[in-house]
Design an enzyme around this catalytic site. Structure first.
Site, PDB file in Angstrom:
ATOM      1  N   ARG A 118      -0.486  -9.187  13.198  1.00 13.86           N
ATOM      2  CA  ARG A 118      -1.052  -8.103  12.375  1.00 13.86           C
ATOM      3  C   ARG A 118      -1.885  -8.685  11.232  1.00 13.86           C
ATOM      4  O   ARG A 118      -2.938  -8.151  10.895  1.00 13.86           O
ATOM      5  CB  ARG A 118       0.081  -7.233  11.798  1.00 13.86           C
ATOM      6  N   ARG A 129      11.795  -5.824   5.571  1.00 12.73           N
ATOM      7  CA  ARG A 129      11.813  -4.388   5.853  1.00 12.73           C
ATOM      8  C   ARG A 129      12.297  -4.134   7.281  1.00 12.73           C
ATOM      9  O   ARG A 129      13.006  -3.170   7.542  1.00 12.73           O
ATOM     10  CB  ARG A 129      10.408  -3.810   5.661  1.00 12.73           C
ATOM     11  N   LYS A 143       0.831  -1.215   0.000  1.00  8.78           N
ATOM     12  CA  LYS A 143       0.000   0.000   0.000  1.00  8.78           C
ATOM     13  C   LYS A 143       0.862   1.261   0.000  1.00  8.78           C
ATOM     14  O   LYS A 143       0.681   2.152  -0.823  1.00  8.78           O
ATOM     15  CB  LYS A 143      -0.945   0.024   1.217  1.00  8.78           C
ATOM     16  N   ARG A 163      11.382  -0.501  12.467  1.00  4.60           N
ATOM     17  CA  ARG A 163      10.000  -0.567  12.956  1.00  4.60           C
ATOM     18  C   ARG A 163       9.812  -1.795  13.839  1.00  4.60           C
ATOM     19  O   ARG A 163       9.973  -2.924  13.359  1.00  4.60           O
ATOM     20  CB  ARG A 163       9.025  -0.624  11.775  1.00  4.60           C
TER      21      ARG A 163
END
Ligand code: B4P
Length: 210
Positions: free
Chosen positions: A167, A149, A35, A155
């Site tokens: 998630r 990532r 996204k 993160r």
């Protein structure tokens, strides 16, 4: 009438003129579907304003605001932030950008309550969501992308496989049902989300232009 509707108050009959012909898109999909990646290309191509609730929340965390501190705990655990928090953030941004040609909503809405709040906000200015573009990617690829990532992003929600899978479960339970919500309005377009970034961008632009 809300403050946002008032800022757009150039009326022709009952329709606010400014907001009537805008293009608003929802870019949808599980965590890691692409996204954020695809939003960059679409905002540029169509001159739209990008609204990512994930980015907004991370900015709050960085600034150590009370909202950020609350969000940090939930996000690190792979859970969703309360609806009223994200709806409030989106409403503020809509009110503050009355001149935008349109918006790409990235990572919003994520629950039925958020989708209904968005429709309501759109209605207030005589506008509506044009399409929901739903990126479809298998779970194992999502896990690989997000842990990849996590190696560089810092993160916390991308660093543990357990949190990444949590998630994905949250997405399946609370977010995926929104496809039915937009399908019922004739706005759902499913997009195959595997392949090169460029190929996926062209699938998205075909759907938008078509
Ligand atoms: P988000 O910031 O929305 O994060 P995301 O879903 O992980 O990211 P995205 O889907 O944009 O990443 P992308 O695939 O582009 O949310 C984070 C958290 O914030 C949520 O878990 C929640 O706690 C909270 N939150 C946010 N919005 C909320 C809301 N509305 N309500 C409640 N809570 C909310 O990128 C992933 C990786 O894939 C990248 O490394 C990228 O390079 C790679 N990639 C992309 N396309 C690829 C391709 N075609 N091939 C290979 N790799 C690709």
């Amino acid at each position: 009438m809300t403050a946002w509707a008032e800022t757009c108050q150039v009326f022709t009959g009952s329709q606010p003129l400014e907001m009537k012909n805008k293009m608003h898109l929802v870019l949808f999909g599980p965590p890691g579907a692409g996204k954020g990646t695809q939003s960059q290309f679409l905002t540029e191509k169509y001159g739209l304003k990008h609204l990512s609730t994930g980015d907004l929340l991370r900015a709050e965390i960085k600034a150590k605001t009370p909202l950020g501190l609350q969000a940090q705990e939930l996000m690190s655990a792979g859970e969703l932030v309360p609806d009223e928090v994200v709806v409030g953030m989106i409403r503020n941004l809509l009110e503050n950008n009355p001149d935008a040609k349109g918006f790409i909503f990235d990572g919003f809405p994520r629950t039925r309550a958020q989708a209904e709040a968005l429709d309501e906000a759109m209605k207030e200015t005589g506008s509506e969501i044009k399409l929901m573009l739903a990126l479809d990617v298998p779970e194992e690829e999502l896990v690989t992308r997000l842990l990849g990532r996590g190696e560089t992003s810092g993160r916390p929600d991308d660093m543990s496989e357990e949190v990444v899978r949590k998630r994905i479960r949250e997405y399946e339970k609370k977010t995926a049902p929104l496809k039915d919500f937009y399908h019922a309005q004739g706005k759902l377009r499913k997009i195959h989300g595997l392949g090169s970034i460029v190929d996926i961008t062209s699938r998205l632009t075909d759907a938008i232009d078509g």
